[in-house]
Design a protein around this motif. Structure first.
Motif, PDB file in Angstrom:
ATOM      1  N   ALA A  78     -10.876  -8.390  14.105  1.00 49.30           N
ATOM      2  CA  ALA A  78     -10.161  -9.232  13.550  1.00 49.30           C
ATOM      3  C   ALA A  78      -9.883  -8.561  12.035  1.00 49.30           C
ATOM      4  O   ALA A  78      -8.657  -8.579  11.453  1.00 49.30           O
ATOM      5  CB  ALA A  78     -10.563 -10.986  13.313  1.00 49.30           C
ATOM      6  N   TYR A  79     -10.969  -8.160  11.276  1.00 52.17           N
ATOM      7  CA  TYR A  79     -10.718  -7.648   9.932  1.00 52.17           C
ATOM      8  C   TYR A  79      -9.686  -6.464   9.861  1.00 52.17           C
ATOM      9  O   TYR A  79      -8.800  -6.341   9.141  1.00 52.17           O
ATOM     10  CB  TYR A  79     -12.312  -7.273   9.714  1.00 52.17           C
ATOM     11  CG  TYR A  79     -12.169  -6.450   8.392  1.00 52.17           C
ATOM     12  CD1 TYR A  79     -12.379  -7.166   7.045  1.00 52.17           C
ATOM     13  CD2 TYR A  79     -12.488  -4.991   8.315  1.00 52.17           C
ATOM     14  CE1 TYR A  79     -12.268  -6.625   5.844  1.00 52.17           C
ATOM     15  CE2 TYR A  79     -12.362  -4.259   7.007  1.00 52.17           C
ATOM     16  CZ  TYR A  79     -12.466  -5.050   5.967  1.00 52.17           C
ATOM     17  OH  TYR A  79     -12.292  -4.613   4.773  1.00 52.17           O
ATOM     18  N   LEU A  80      -9.917  -5.507  11.128  1.00 47.77           N
ATOM     19  CA  LEU A  80      -9.322  -4.291  11.089  1.00 47.77           C
ATOM     20  C   LEU A  80      -7.809  -4.772  11.474  1.00 47.77           C
ATOM     21  O   LEU A  80      -6.969  -4.132  10.694  1.00 47.77           O
ATOM     22  CB  LEU A  80      -9.864  -3.371  11.789  1.00 47.77           C
ATOM     23  CG  LEU A  80     -11.186  -2.850  11.310  1.00 47.77           C
ATOM     24  CD1 LEU A  80     -11.727  -2.103  12.556  1.00 47.77           C
ATOM     25  CD2 LEU A  80     -11.259  -2.214  10.316  1.00 47.77           C
ATOM     26  N   MET A  81      -7.695  -5.460  12.287  1.00 48.40           N
ATOM     27  CA  MET A  81      -6.216  -6.044  12.765  1.00 48.40           C
ATOM     28  C   MET A  81      -5.294  -6.449  11.630  1.00 48.40           C
ATOM     29  O   MET A  81      -4.297  -6.343  11.267  1.00 48.40           O
ATOM     30  CB  MET A  81      -6.265  -7.043  13.764  1.00 48.40           C
ATOM     31  CG  MET A  81      -6.365  -6.231  15.433  1.00 48.40           C
ATOM     32  SD  MET A  81      -5.248  -5.058  15.734  1.00 48.40           S
ATOM     33  CE  MET A  81      -3.991  -6.176  15.896  1.00 48.40           C
ATOM     34  N   LYS A  82      -6.262  -7.418  10.531  1.00 49.70           N
ATOM     35  CA  LYS A  82      -5.523  -8.011   9.422  1.00 49.70           C
ATOM     36  C   LYS A  82      -4.916  -6.825   8.654  1.00 49.70           C
ATOM     37  O   LYS A  82      -4.034  -7.153   8.207  1.00 49.70           O
ATOM     38  CB  LYS A  82      -6.499  -9.084   8.861  1.00 49.70           C
ATOM     39  CG  LYS A  82      -6.142  -9.758   7.855  1.00 49.70           C
ATOM     40  CD  LYS A  82      -7.038 -10.568   6.935  1.00 49.70           C
ATOM     41  CE  LYS A  82      -6.213 -11.213   5.738  1.00 49.70           C
ATOM     42  NZ  LYS A  82      -7.234 -11.941   5.083  1.00 49.70           N
ATOM     43  N   HIS A  83      -5.855  -5.866   8.359  1.00 43.05           N
ATOM     44  CA  HIS A  83      -5.417  -4.697   7.581  1.00 43.05           C
ATOM     45  C   HIS A  83      -4.004  -4.164   8.154  1.00 43.05           C
ATOM     46  O   HIS A  83      -2.989  -3.784   7.273  1.00 43.05           O
ATOM     47  CB  HIS A  83      -6.187  -3.841   7.269  1.00 43.05           C
ATOM     48  CG  HIS A  83      -7.341  -4.412   6.208  1.00 43.05           C
ATOM     49  ND1 HIS A  83      -7.183  -3.914   5.117  1.00 43.05           N
ATOM     50  CD2 HIS A  83      -8.510  -4.857   6.291  1.00 43.05           C
ATOM     51  CE1 HIS A  83      -8.251  -4.489   4.280  1.00 43.05           C
ATOM     52  NE2 HIS A  83      -9.054  -4.966   5.121  1.00 43.05           N
ATOM     53  N   PHE A  84      -3.968  -3.942   9.315  1.00 36.16           N
ATOM     54  CA  PHE A  84      -2.905  -3.409   9.938  1.00 36.16           C
ATOM     55  C   PHE A  84      -1.816  -4.323  10.218  1.00 36.16           C
ATOM     56  O   PHE A  84      -0.551  -3.954   9.865  1.00 36.16           O
ATOM     57  CB  PHE A  84      -3.102  -2.869  11.491  1.00 36.16           C
ATOM     58  CG  PHE A  84      -3.279  -1.642  11.598  1.00 36.16           C
ATOM     59  CD1 PHE A  84      -2.530  -0.559  11.736  1.00 36.16           C
ATOM     60  CD2 PHE A  84      -4.670  -0.993  11.507  1.00 36.16           C
ATOM     61  CE1 PHE A  84      -2.587   0.587  11.685  1.00 36.16           C
ATOM     62  CE2 PHE A  84      -4.812   0.352  11.684  1.00 36.16           C
ATOM     63  CZ  PHE A  84      -3.949   1.141  11.641  1.00 36.16           C
ATOM     64  N   GLY A  85      -1.954  -5.609  10.393  1.00 38.55           N
ATOM     65  CA  GLY A  85      -0.910  -6.624  10.099  1.00 38.55           C
ATOM     66  C   GLY A  85      -0.375  -6.694   8.929  1.00 38.55           C
ATOM     67  O   GLY A  85       1.013  -6.625   8.602  1.00 38.55           O
ATOM     68  N   ASN A  86      -1.065  -6.735   7.628  1.00 39.90           N
ATOM     69  CA  ASN A  86      -0.620  -6.497   6.547  1.00 39.90           C
ATOM     70  C   ASN A  86       0.355  -5.481   6.115  1.00 39.90           C
ATOM     71  O   ASN A  86       1.260  -5.522   5.429  1.00 39.90           O
ATOM     72  CB  ASN A  86      -1.870  -6.569   5.535  1.00 39.90           C
ATOM     73  CG  ASN A  86      -2.307  -8.157   5.564  1.00 39.90           C
ATOM     74  OD1 ASN A  86      -1.962  -9.016   5.905  1.00 39.90           O
ATOM     75  ND2 ASN A  86      -3.639  -8.298   4.803  1.00 39.90           N
ATOM     76  N   PHE A  87      -0.207  -4.378   6.598  1.00 39.16           N
ATOM     77  CA  PHE A  87       0.553  -3.056   6.470  1.00 39.16           C
ATOM     78  C   PHE A  87       1.913  -3.004   7.052  1.00 39.16           C
ATOM     79  O   PHE A  87       2.789  -2.898   6.478  1.00 39.16           O
ATOM     80  CB  PHE A  87      -0.141  -1.878   6.934  1.00 39.16           C
ATOM     81  CG  PHE A  87       0.284  -0.718   7.383  1.00 39.16           C
ATOM     82  CD1 PHE A  87       1.037  -0.075   6.568  1.00 39.16           C
ATOM     83  CD2 PHE A  87       0.157   0.028   8.677  1.00 39.16           C
ATOM     84  CE1 PHE A  87       1.864   1.063   6.871  1.00 39.16           C
ATOM     85  CE2 PHE A  87       0.942   1.117   9.016  1.00 39.16           C
ATOM     86  CZ  PHE A  87       1.642   1.782   8.021  1.00 39.16           C
ATOM     87  N   LEU A  88       1.959  -3.613   8.205  1.00 41.67           N
ATOM     88  CA  LEU A  88       3.026  -3.384   8.898  1.00 41.67           C
ATOM     89  C   LEU A  88       4.121  -4.585   8.401  1.00 41.67           C
ATOM     90  O   LEU A  88       5.421  -4.314   8.406  1.00 41.67           O
ATOM     91  CB  LEU A  88       2.970  -3.626  10.499  1.00 41.67           C
ATOM     92  CG  LEU A  88       2.285  -2.496  11.252  1.00 41.67           C
ATOM     93  CD1 LEU A  88       2.120  -2.740  12.479  1.00 41.67           C
ATOM     94  CD2 LEU A  88       3.154  -0.993  11.016  1.00 41.67           C
ATOM     95  N   ASN A  89       3.417  -5.692   8.198  1.00 43.88           N
ATOM     96  CA  ASN A  89       4.526  -6.710   7.669  1.00 43.88           C
ATOM     97  C   ASN A  89       4.900  -6.461   6.143  1.00 43.88           C
ATOM     98  O   ASN A  89       6.187  -6.858   5.997  1.00 43.88           O
ATOM     99  CB  ASN A  89       3.662  -8.071   7.373  1.00 43.88           C
ATOM    100  CG  ASN A  89       3.312  -8.807   8.833  1.00 43.88           C
ATOM    101  OD1 ASN A  89       4.050  -8.547   9.758  1.00 43.88           O
ATOM    102  ND2 ASN A  89       2.219  -9.477   8.765  1.00 43.88           N
ATOM    103  N   SER A  90       4.223  -5.909   5.266  1.00 43.16           N
ATOM    104  CA  SER A  90       4.780  -5.494   4.028  1.00 43.16           C
ATOM    105  C   SER A  90       5.764  -4.510   4.139  1.00 43.16           C
ATOM    106  O   SER A  90       6.746  -4.657   3.422  1.00 43.16           O
ATOM    107  CB  SER A  90       3.480  -4.669   3.560  1.00 43.16           C
ATOM    108  OG  SER A  90       4.086  -4.294   1.982  1.00 43.16           O
ATOM    109  N   TYR A  91       5.847  -3.261   5.214  1.00 45.60           N
ATOM    110  CA  TYR A  91       6.757  -2.452   5.367  1.00 45.60           C
ATOM    111  C   TYR A  91       8.014  -3.387   5.892  1.00 45.60           C
ATOM    112  O   TYR A  91       9.213  -3.004   5.477  1.00 45.60           O
ATOM    113  CB  TYR A  91       6.635  -1.465   6.360  1.00 45.60           C
ATOM    114  CG  TYR A  91       7.554  -0.320   6.508  1.00 45.60           C
ATOM    115  CD1 TYR A  91       7.944   0.372   5.543  1.00 45.60           C
ATOM    116  CD2 TYR A  91       8.410  -0.470   7.729  1.00 45.60           C
ATOM    117  CE1 TYR A  91       8.940   1.339   5.839  1.00 45.60           C
ATOM    118  CE2 TYR A  91       9.484   0.288   7.820  1.00 45.60           C
ATOM    119  CZ  TYR A  91       9.702   1.391   6.838  1.00 45.60           C
ATOM    120  OH  TYR A  91      10.789   1.946   6.963  1.00 45.60           O
ATOM    121  N   ALA A  92       7.808  -4.102   6.673  1.00 49.58           N
ATOM    122  CA  ALA A  92       9.011  -4.905   7.703  1.00 49.58           C
ATOM    123  C   ALA A  92       9.796  -5.929   6.594  1.00 49.58           C
ATOM    124  O   ALA A  92      11.053  -5.862   6.518  1.00 49.58           O
ATOM    125  CB  ALA A  92       8.375  -5.657   8.743  1.00 49.58           C
TER     126      ALA A  92
END
Length: 192
Positions: A78-92
């Motif tokens: 969950a911790y690592l997925m949150k970082h990936f989610g934030n990364f892709l959401n920021s770009y999108a």
């Protein structure tokens, strides 16, 4: 298996995602640069980045997650997925604003495969860097400027990639280049 494996600290993964539908993730040069900036901002603090390749409608990453103190083992994914989610959401969000579009840019799931041995690691490295050649965008891996390949070839230049981990498998940059020009079977990969 893809998408059923949980992210774990101190593990290496091949991570990839595709655009939602038939659009493009990268329409122009500034999109590629912005994506890499966000990658370094969100993912570099939690992972060593070994390789990447950005294509018009998808991307590939090769990363090793760092161990983070204070995160219980059951919360690693969950911790690592949150970082990936934030990364892709920021770009999108920035992409949607720039092009006045709405809706999801990426497919819902981040696809991933855990790298379990050296042979698999090197094949994934080859696959990622050769992706533009395999898709017919360029005839030589060195011609695609949206991958980490040239950061290895020009290893005297500063880079945020963790090149030393990968270059230890090759006796020289010349051998690294030769490996990338060799034929490697990808039948073990389940990617799009």
């Amino acid at each position: 298996m893809i998408n059923t494996e949980s992210f774990e600290f101190d593990s290496v993964y091949h991570i990839f995602s595709h655009v939602n539908g038939k659009e493009l993730i990268f329409r122009e040069e500034t999109n590629y640069q912005f994506f890499l900036k966000k990658l370094m901002q969100y993912i570099l603090p939690i992972a060593d980045i070994y390789a990447y390749c950005l294509m018009a409608n998808h991307f590939h990453l090769l990363v090793r997650f760092k161990a983070v103190e204070g995160v219980p083992i059951e919360d690693e994914h969950a911790y690592l997925m949150k970082h990936f989610g934030n990364f892709l959401n920021s770009y999108a969000k920035a992409f949607n604003k720039m092009y006045e579009r709405k809706g999801a840019l990426f497919l819902n799931a981040i696809k991933r495969r855990k790298i379990t041995d050296e042979k698999y690691l090197l094949k994934v490295l080859h696959y990622i860097h050769n992706n533009p050649v395999n898709h017919g965008f360029v005839t030589e891996v060195a011609l695609w400027k949206y991958s980490s390949y040239m950061a290895y070839v020009n290893s005297e230049k500063e880079s945020k990639l963790n090149r030393n981990e990968i270059l230890q498998y090759f006796d020289s940059v010349h051998i690294f280049e030769n490996y990338h020009q060799s034929n490697v079977e990808y039948d073990f990969l389940d990617v799009e």
